[in-house]
Design a protein around this motif. Structure first.
Motif, mmCIF file in Angstrom:
data_model
loop_
_atom_site.group_PDB
_atom_site.id
_atom_site.type_symbol
_atom_site.label_atom_id
_atom_site.label_comp_id
_atom_site.label_asym_id
_atom_site.label_seq_id
_atom_site.Cartn_x
_atom_site.Cartn_y
_atom_site.Cartn_z
ATOM 1 N N UNK A 148 0.789 -1.239 0.000
ATOM 2 C CA UNK A 148 0.000 0.000 0.000
ATOM 3 C C UNK A 148 0.821 1.288 0.000
ATOM 4 N N UNK A 149 2.102 1.206 0.323
ATOM 5 C CA UNK A 149 2.936 2.401 0.324
ATOM 6 C C UNK A 149 3.631 2.665 -0.996
ATOM 7 N N UNK A 150 3.487 1.781 -1.965
ATOM 8 C CA UNK A 150 4.162 1.904 -3.257
ATOM 9 C C UNK A 150 3.284 2.694 -4.212
ATOM 10 N N UNK A 151 3.841 3.643 -4.914
ATOM 11 C CA UNK A 151 3.075 4.507 -5.805
ATOM 12 C C UNK A 151 2.281 3.754 -6.853
ATOM 13 N N UNK A 152 2.853 2.703 -7.429
ATOM 14 C CA UNK A 152 2.161 1.951 -8.466
ATOM 15 C C UNK A 152 0.906 1.269 -7.896
ATOM 16 N N UNK A 153 1.017 0.708 -6.687
ATOM 17 C CA UNK A 153 -0.151 0.072 -6.063
ATOM 18 C C UNK A 153 -1.212 1.114 -5.734
ATOM 19 N N UNK A 154 -0.780 2.287 -5.340
ATOM 20 C CA UNK A 154 -1.720 3.372 -5.065
ATOM 21 C C UNK A 154 -2.424 3.836 -6.344
ATOM 22 N N UNK A 200 -3.061 1.959 -8.963
ATOM 23 C CA UNK A 200 -4.049 0.933 -9.304
ATOM 24 C C UNK A 200 -5.289 1.054 -8.422
ATOM 25 N N UNK A 201 -5.080 1.309 -7.148
ATOM 26 C CA UNK A 201 -6.219 1.479 -6.233
ATOM 27 C C UNK A 201 -7.052 2.696 -6.622
ATOM 28 N N UNK A 202 -6.397 3.782 -6.996
ATOM 29 C CA UNK A 202 -7.148 4.991 -7.364
ATOM 30 C C UNK A 202 -7.944 4.789 -8.645
ATOM 31 N N UNK A 203 -7.407 4.009 -9.592
ATOM 32 C CA UNK A 203 -8.133 3.713 -10.829
ATOM 33 C C UNK A 203 -9.426 2.961 -10.500
ATOM 34 N N UNK A 204 -9.344 2.017 -9.594
ATOM 35 C CA UNK A 204 -10.540 1.270 -9.195
ATOM 36 C C UNK A 204 -11.538 2.182 -8.498
ATOM 37 N N UNK A 205 -11.058 3.022 -7.592
ATOM 38 C CA UNK A 205 -11.980 3.898 -6.856
ATOM 39 C C UNK A 205 -12.633 4.952 -7.750
ATOM 40 N N UNK A 256 -0.567 1.942 6.224
ATOM 41 C CA UNK A 256 -2.018 1.778 6.143
ATOM 42 C C UNK A 256 -2.700 3.129 6.344
ATOM 43 N N UNK A 257 -2.237 3.873 7.344
ATOM 44 C CA UNK A 257 -2.815 5.202 7.610
ATOM 45 C C UNK A 257 -2.646 6.114 6.392
ATOM 46 N N UNK A 258 -1.455 6.150 5.843
ATOM 47 C CA UNK A 258 -1.182 6.985 4.678
ATOM 48 C C UNK A 258 -2.009 6.540 3.463
ATOM 49 N N UNK A 259 -2.104 5.234 3.247
ATOM 50 C CA UNK A 259 -2.887 4.686 2.134
ATOM 51 C C UNK A 259 -4.354 5.113 2.259
ATOM 52 N N UNK A 260 -4.886 5.038 3.470
ATOM 53 C CA UNK A 260 -6.281 5.444 3.684
ATOM 54 C C UNK A 260 -6.466 6.948 3.485
ATOM 55 N N UNK A 261 -5.547 7.721 3.989
ATOM 56 C CA UNK A 261 -5.671 9.181 3.871
ATOM 57 C C UNK A 261 -5.530 9.651 2.426
ATOM 58 N N UNK A 262 -4.608 9.053 1.696
ATOM 59 C CA UNK A 262 -4.293 9.525 0.352
ATOM 60 C C UNK A 262 -5.122 8.882 -0.756
ATOM 61 N N UNK A 263 -5.555 7.621 -0.549
ATOM 62 C CA UNK A 263 -6.116 6.868 -1.668
ATOM 63 C C UNK A 263 -7.404 6.131 -1.330
ATOM 64 N N UNK A 264 -7.380 5.294 -0.326
ATOM 65 C CA UNK A 264 -8.390 4.254 -0.136
ATOM 66 C C UNK A 264 -9.467 4.665 0.850
ATOM 67 N N UNK A 265 -10.715 4.678 0.399
ATOM 68 C CA UNK A 265 -11.846 5.056 1.253
ATOM 69 C C UNK A 265 -12.727 3.868 1.619
ATOM 70 N N UNK A 266 -12.407 2.686 1.112
ATOM 71 C CA UNK A 266 -13.248 1.506 1.326
ATOM 72 C C UNK A 266 -12.683 0.631 2.448
ATOM 73 N N UNK A 267 -13.432 -0.438 2.787
ATOM 74 C CA UNK A 267 -12.980 -1.344 3.833
ATOM 75 C C UNK A 267 -11.661 -2.005 3.427
ATOM 76 N N UNK A 268 -10.804 -2.189 4.420
ATOM 77 C CA UNK A 268 -9.484 -2.746 4.196
ATOM 78 C C UNK A 268 -9.262 -3.889 5.189
#
Length: 160
Positions: free
Chosen positions: A42-48, A50-55, A80-92
């Protein structure tokens, strides 16, 4: 990329990273279809990226009655905190036994060799990997090498 249809694990025990409760994996898609993103790091830009494309498809997925979930293999609180703040709004959820990751590999873990990953990264300037990495650089998170990063992730679309 595989054309093989790989089923997600039905009985994996996941940890809900909101409240640390345990959840049976099949409960995620018990009442309606689900899109499950199995995240490499979750801290890698490429994974972020991909997550943003889905969201970006969340509104459409909501209209279709499809839930979105994220699965990680490690609970590194800062990431995890950074991933949620910057990218992911769904359940993890965390899959500490790597059952989703193994299922994506047909029963074994898919992973990059360090040499193979480095060669792909350095030698294929025009590869899709490098294009995704460049897109992922836009995230303002601290760059990191924290946690396991060679086991690959993937995506499941699961219906009830």
């Amino acid at each position: 990329m595989s054309n093989v249809c790989l089923a997600p694990p039905q009985d994996a025990t996941l940890i809900d990273l909101n409240d640390n409760s345990t959840v049976r994996s099949s409960d995620l898609w018990k009442s309606k279809p689900a899109l499950v993103l199995v995240i490499r790091r979750p801290g890698w830009g490429m994974c972020r990226e991909q997550a943003s494309v889905i969201l970006k498809q969340k509104r459409t997925l909501d209209k279709l009655g499809i839930s979105i979930y994220g699965i990680v293999k490690e609970n590194i609180p800062e990431e995890i905190k950074s991933f949620r703040e910057d990218v992911w709004s769904e359940d993890l959820f965390m899959d500490s036994k790597l059952e989703f990751y193994k299922a994506l590999g047909g029963g074994k873990l898919n992973s990059y060799s360090k040499c193979g990953f480095l060669c792909t990264f350095l030698c294929c300037c025009c590869s899709q990997l490098n294009k995704n990495i460049r897109k992922g650089r836009g995230y303002k998170q601290k760059k990191n090498l924290v946690g396991e990063g060679l086991i690959t992730g993937g995506l499941y679309v699961v219906r009830t």
